[in-house]
Motif scaffolding. Sequence first.
Motif, PDB file in Angstrom:
ATOM      1  N   ARG A 161     -51.704 -19.908  40.445  1.00  8.36           N
ATOM      2  CA  ARG A 161     -52.604 -19.214  41.370  1.00  8.36           C
ATOM      3  C   ARG A 161     -52.368 -19.655  42.808  1.00  8.36           C
ATOM      4  NH1 ARG A 161     -57.825 -20.981  37.797  1.00  8.36           N
ATOM      5  NH2 ARG A 161     -57.409 -19.672  35.947  1.00  8.36           N
ATOM      6  N   ARG A 162     -52.406 -18.691  43.696  1.00 11.90           N
ATOM      7  CA  ARG A 162     -52.389 -19.004  45.125  1.00 11.90           C
ATOM      8  C   ARG A 162     -53.807 -19.354  45.542  1.00 11.90           C
ATOM      9  NH1 ARG A 162     -49.301 -16.401  50.239  1.00 11.90           N
ATOM     10  NH2 ARG A 162     -50.661 -17.251  51.865  1.00 11.90           N
ATOM     11  N   VAL A 163     -53.983 -20.508  46.215  1.00 15.74           N
ATOM     12  CA  VAL A 163     -55.314 -20.976  46.596  1.00 15.74           C
ATOM     13  C   VAL A 163     -55.567 -20.851  48.088  1.00 15.74           C
ATOM     14  CG1 VAL A 163     -55.578 -22.517  44.630  1.00 15.74           C
ATOM     15  CG2 VAL A 163     -54.437 -23.348  46.686  1.00 15.74           C
ATOM     16  N   THR A 164     -54.616 -20.342  48.839  1.00 16.42           N
ATOM     17  CA  THR A 164     -54.838 -20.048  50.258  1.00 16.42           C
ATOM     18  C   THR A 164     -55.023 -18.549  50.431  1.00 16.42           C
ATOM     19  OG1 THR A 164     -52.424 -20.033  50.546  1.00 16.42           O
ATOM     20  CG2 THR A 164     -53.592 -22.037  51.154  1.00 16.42           C
ATOM     21  N   GLU A 165     -55.640 -18.160  51.535  1.00 21.34           N
ATOM     22  CA  GLU A 165     -55.855 -16.743  51.809  1.00 21.34           C
ATOM     23  C   GLU A 165     -54.524 -16.001  51.918  1.00 21.34           C
ATOM     24  OE1 GLU A 165     -58.703 -14.842  52.149  1.00 21.34           O
ATOM     25  OE2 GLU A 165     -59.616 -16.598  51.212  1.00 21.34           O
ATOM     26  N   PRO A 166     -54.476 -14.731  51.500  1.00 24.27           N
ATOM     27  CA  PRO A 166     -53.211 -13.978  51.527  1.00 24.27           C
ATOM     28  C   PRO A 166     -52.569 -13.906  52.913  1.00 24.27           C
ATOM     29  CG  PRO A 166     -54.845 -12.822  50.197  1.00 24.27           C
ATOM     30  CD  PRO A 166     -55.562 -13.951  50.859  1.00 24.27           C
ATOM     31  N   LEU A 167     -53.394 -13.876  53.973  1.00 25.00           N
ATOM     32  CA  LEU A 167     -52.854 -13.779  55.327  1.00 25.00           C
ATOM     33  C   LEU A 167     -52.551 -15.146  55.943  1.00 25.00           C
ATOM     34  CD1 LEU A 167     -55.100 -10.908  56.768  1.00 25.00           C
ATOM     35  CD2 LEU A 167     -52.812 -10.750  55.757  1.00 25.00           C
ATOM     36  N   HIS A 168     -52.864 -16.211  55.233  1.00 23.26           N
ATOM     37  CA  HIS A 168     -52.593 -17.547  55.759  1.00 23.26           C
ATOM     38  C   HIS A 168     -51.095 -17.817  55.723  1.00 23.26           C
ATOM     39  CE1 HIS A 168     -53.615 -21.536  57.055  1.00 23.26           C
ATOM     40  NE2 HIS A 168     -53.109 -22.115  55.976  1.00 23.26           N
ATOM     41  N   PHE A 169     -50.582 -18.525  56.747  1.00 18.95           N
ATOM     42  CA  PHE A 169     -49.141 -18.740  56.860  1.00 18.95           C
ATOM     43  C   PHE A 169     -48.588 -19.596  55.726  1.00 18.95           C
ATOM     44  CE2 PHE A 169     -50.566 -22.760  58.394  1.00 18.95           C
ATOM     45  CZ  PHE A 169     -49.497 -23.637  58.241  1.00 18.95           C
ATOM     46  N   GLN A 170     -49.407 -20.477  55.157  1.00 22.25           N
ATOM     47  CA  GLN A 170     -48.949 -21.419  54.134  1.00 22.25           C
ATOM     48  C   GLN A 170     -49.333 -20.926  52.745  1.00 22.25           C
ATOM     49  OE1 GLN A 170     -47.348 -24.977  54.375  1.00 22.25           O
ATOM     50  NE2 GLN A 170     -46.890 -23.871  52.499  1.00 22.25           N
ATOM     51  N   ASP A 171     -48.342 -20.825  51.881  1.00 18.04           N
ATOM     52  CA  ASP A 171     -48.571 -20.455  50.489  1.00 18.04           C
ATOM     53  C   ASP A 171     -48.709 -21.736  49.674  1.00 18.04           C
ATOM     54  OD1 ASP A 171     -48.695 -19.407  47.981  1.00 18.04           O
ATOM     55  OD2 ASP A 171     -46.677 -18.523  47.977  1.00 18.04           O
ATOM     56  N   VAL A 172     -49.892 -21.987  49.121  1.00 19.80           N
ATOM     57  CA  VAL A 172     -50.162 -23.166  48.308  1.00 19.80           C
ATOM     58  C   VAL A 172     -50.572 -22.706  46.916  1.00 19.80           C
ATOM     59  CG1 VAL A 172     -51.551 -25.266  48.059  1.00 19.80           C
ATOM     60  CG2 VAL A 172     -50.853 -24.502  50.330  1.00 19.80           C
ATOM     61  N   ARG A 173     -49.952 -23.307  45.889  1.00 17.95           N
ATOM     62  CA  ARG A 173     -50.181 -22.903  44.508  1.00 17.95           C
ATOM     63  C   ARG A 173     -50.891 -23.996  43.715  1.00 17.95           C
ATOM     64  NH1 ARG A 173     -47.789 -17.981  43.133  1.00 17.95           N
ATOM     65  NH2 ARG A 173     -47.057 -17.055  45.095  1.00 17.95           N
ATOM     66  N   HIS A 174     -51.854 -23.541  42.915  1.00 14.03           N
ATOM     67  CA  HIS A 174     -52.509 -24.393  41.928  1.00 14.03           C
ATOM     68  C   HIS A 174     -51.940 -24.011  40.566  1.00 14.03           C
ATOM     69  CE1 HIS A 174     -56.451 -25.686  39.710  1.00 14.03           C
ATOM     70  NE2 HIS A 174     -55.501 -26.606  39.621  1.00 14.03           N
ATOM     71  N   ILE A 175     -51.218 -24.938  39.940  1.00 12.69           N
ATOM     72  CA  ILE A 175     -50.463 -24.646  38.720  1.00 12.69           C
ATOM     73  C   ILE A 175     -50.948 -25.552  37.593  1.00 12.69           C
ATOM     74  CG2 ILE A 175     -48.158 -24.651  37.674  1.00 12.69           C
ATOM     75  CD1 ILE A 175     -47.029 -24.115  40.463  1.00 12.69           C
ATOM     76  N   GLU A 176     -51.127 -24.948  36.417  1.00 14.33           N
ATOM     77  CA  GLU A 176     -51.494 -25.721  35.225  1.00 14.33           C
ATOM     78  C   GLU A 176     -50.412 -25.572  34.171  1.00 14.33           C
ATOM     79  OE1 GLU A 176     -55.638 -26.287  33.408  1.00 14.33           O
ATOM     80  OE2 GLU A 176     -54.756 -24.765  32.089  1.00 14.33           O
ATOM     81  N   LEU A 177     -50.064 -26.710  33.529  1.00 16.35           N
ATOM     82  CA  LEU A 177     -49.007 -26.753  32.525  1.00 16.35           C
ATOM     83  C   LEU A 177     -49.546 -27.366  31.244  1.00 16.35           C
ATOM     84  CD1 LEU A 177     -46.371 -28.171  34.985  1.00 16.35           C
ATOM     85  CD2 LEU A 177     -46.334 -25.854  34.077  1.00 16.35           C
ATOM     86  N   ASP A 178     -49.160 -26.778  30.103  1.00 17.12           N
ATOM     87  CA  ASP A 178     -49.606 -27.233  28.793  1.00 17.12           C
ATOM     88  C   ASP A 178     -48.612 -28.247  28.241  1.00 17.12           C
ATOM     89  OD1 ASP A 178     -50.613 -27.585  26.297  1.00 17.12           O
ATOM     90  OD2 ASP A 178     -50.376 -25.516  25.621  1.00 17.12           O
ATOM     91  N   VAL A 179     -49.067 -29.476  27.980  1.00 15.71           N
ATOM     92  CA  VAL A 179     -48.196 -30.540  27.469  1.00 15.71           C
ATOM     93  C   VAL A 179     -48.602 -30.948  26.060  1.00 15.71           C
ATOM     94  CG1 VAL A 179     -47.573 -31.433  29.736  1.00 15.71           C
ATOM     95  CG2 VAL A 179     -49.638 -32.280  28.621  1.00 15.71           C
ATOM     96  N   THR A 180     -49.169 -30.023  25.299  1.00 18.50           N
ATOM     97  CA  THR A 180     -49.564 -30.313  23.921  1.00 18.50           C
ATOM     98  C   THR A 180     -48.352 -30.709  23.087  1.00 18.50           C
ATOM     99  OG1 THR A 180     -51.376 -28.712  24.103  1.00 18.50           O
ATOM    100  CG2 THR A 180     -50.712 -29.379  21.883  1.00 18.50           C
ATOM    101  N   GLY A 181     -48.467 -31.810  22.365  1.00 10.59           N
ATOM    102  CA  GLY A 181     -47.388 -32.277  21.508  1.00 10.59           C
ATOM    103  C   GLY A 181     -46.343 -33.118  22.205  1.00 10.59           C
ATOM    104  N   SER A 182     -46.548 -33.451  23.458  1.00  4.88           N
ATOM    105  CA  SER A 182     -45.544 -34.200  24.226  1.00  4.88           C
ATOM    106  C   SER A 182     -45.764 -35.706  24.192  1.00  4.88           C
ATOM    107  CB  SER A 182     -45.549 -33.741  25.679  1.00  4.88           C
ATOM    108  OG  SER A 182     -46.790 -34.052  26.305  1.00  4.88           O
ATOM    109  N   ASN A 183     -46.954 -36.153  23.759  1.00  2.11           N
ATOM    110  CA  ASN A 183     -47.326 -37.576  23.798  1.00  2.11           C
ATOM    111  C   ASN A 183     -47.379 -38.116  25.218  1.00  2.11           C
ATOM    112  OD1 ASN A 183     -47.432 -37.814  20.942  1.00  2.11           O
ATOM    113  ND2 ASN A 183     -45.210 -38.058  20.875  1.00  2.11           N
ATOM    114  N   ILE A 184     -47.533 -37.234  26.193  1.00  2.00           N
ATOM    115  CA  ILE A 184     -47.620 -37.658  27.596  1.00  2.00           C
ATOM    116  C   ILE A 184     -49.014 -38.181  27.882  1.00  2.00           C
ATOM    117  CG2 ILE A 184     -47.699 -36.805  29.972  1.00  2.00           C
ATOM    118  CD1 ILE A 184     -45.351 -35.043  29.377  1.00  2.00           C
ATOM    119  N   GLU A 185     -49.077 -39.342  28.498  1.00  2.21           N
ATOM    120  CA  GLU A 185     -50.333 -39.918  28.962  1.00  2.21           C
ATOM    121  C   GLU A 185     -50.178 -40.298  30.422  1.00  2.21           C
ATOM    122  OE1 GLU A 185     -51.436 -43.180  26.521  1.00  2.21           O
ATOM    123  OE2 GLU A 185     -51.756 -41.955  24.707  1.00  2.21           O
TER     124      GLU A 185
END
Length: 533
Positions: A161-185
């Motif tokens: 998802r883009r979390v800045t306004e569409p007309l804002h010069f900076q494009d900032v993304r909020h990204i979620e990733l699924d790590v199920t089964g990875s044993n990552i802590e």
Amino acid sequence: MHSQLYFENLYLCLRHPCVLCFKNFWRFLFKKSLPVGSLSRLDCAILGLGDSSYPKFNFVAKKLHKRLLQLGACVLLPVGLADDQHDLGADAVIDPWFASFWGKVSTLYPTLSGVIPLPPTYTFHFLDDMQEKEEVRLRIPMDQTVPSQSHPFPARMVFNRRVTEPLHFQDVRHIELDVTGSNIEFAAGDVVMMRPCNAPEDVQQFCQLLRLDPETRFTLSPTDNTAVPAWLPQPCTVRHLVESYLDIAAVPRRSFFELLSTFATNELEREKLAEFSSAAGQDELHSYCNRPRRTVLEVLADFPHTTAELKVDYLLDLFPEIQPRSFSIASSLRAHPNRIQVLVAVVRYKTKLYKPRKGLCSSWLASLDPAQGDVYVPLWVKKGSLKFPSEKETPVIMVGPGTGVAPFRSALQERTTEGKTANVLFFGCRSESKDFYFRSEWEEMMEAGFLTLFTAFSRDQVRNALLLTLSSLCFCAATLNRCQPVCATPSKRRSSRWEVCPLRKPSRCWRQWRRRVGFRARRGRDRPAPTTF
């Protein structure tokens, strides 16, 4: 005899660095039992790479040179001490040293005067088209406990998802990733490492320039004892190699032009490549490559005749490997189980070149759309440098402007689930309506009594807003009795510069701030807007 064997091992160490081998060599060399003339039949030369900003500048090279002389070795040249602090960098010493070295070697060993270029590190073996083709893709490891750089975990992207306004010069993304089964802590302050891919249009252009079929499959065999990169599957397609391994978006270094010049048959291109790879041509190379951030792919397009002559076996020697990028984790496993969230600012800027410059990893992440199908990102987690107190009563003051607030979101989510309420966050951005990241979450935490928030918006408020916010930090720090108060004030020489003044008593902070700034708001000018809510 033993000395000769050890120096042969040293040669192998330098070609294929091995800490254990070099340690053994170093211990052997400094044995007190070695006779004085044990290396009398050895011709050698020593070049050290160092940085004069360190106290023991080129200490190893100096010590090795001294010891070889003690053992009777014949040193062909004075020891070379390259210095990164030089205006021309280490090349200021390396270039003349190597010129003298090869002159001396060609005199002593005339048979080496016609040495051919070094062979490639790997040899490509292209497979028959009739063989069955397999799709090269990331597979979830079944026998691995914790993902690492050599075996990353393919995490499925949940949203982007883009979390800045569409007309804002900076494009900032909020990204979620699924790590199920990875044993990552991970804990608050840790970072996630991601290996990006080149853009499809760049991969296509690269294959066209080198006249390669992207769907062709091949296997690699090393020409010496070098191992095949674990990141590359066997067999592999040309498309996967260029897309996921070769960094064709990097700014090339001098060594790139030096190797590229060996393939040049066009006289004009060969002269230009030789100039870029020479010591005298470094200013020209800087203007051509470094200043405008020209990429490897664009350089290949500028030298079409030489590019067409490239031998495929030298691809892994000529082009660097794509390096992983690190991002602060912006979520907690307690609040979001089996998930990793990041806040990514997409890098994009202009130089004198017509095409805008783009960050490889941020642009690649922004282009991924999980709504169009499953998208996987290879990743692993590393421990970060931020540490948060484990005691419940210990207060924490966090200052995170812009995307720098990401690790503090992870910490706040973790501390909230633990019932820790002594949390203070200072957040700054350009505009309250355009790039105020996670605003609703901060408001919920404030209502629940888990957060005290101070904000500053550089485009919405006058300059004194930042002064008031930092003054609040001084009093907050003094009240919590955890750190020394500071007072940030504009410099008298330039209003755009700031200086930080440590003060010993909180009361002096407010008095000095009023005296140096003049407290113009009292006289009705530049009245500061509120900076807290």
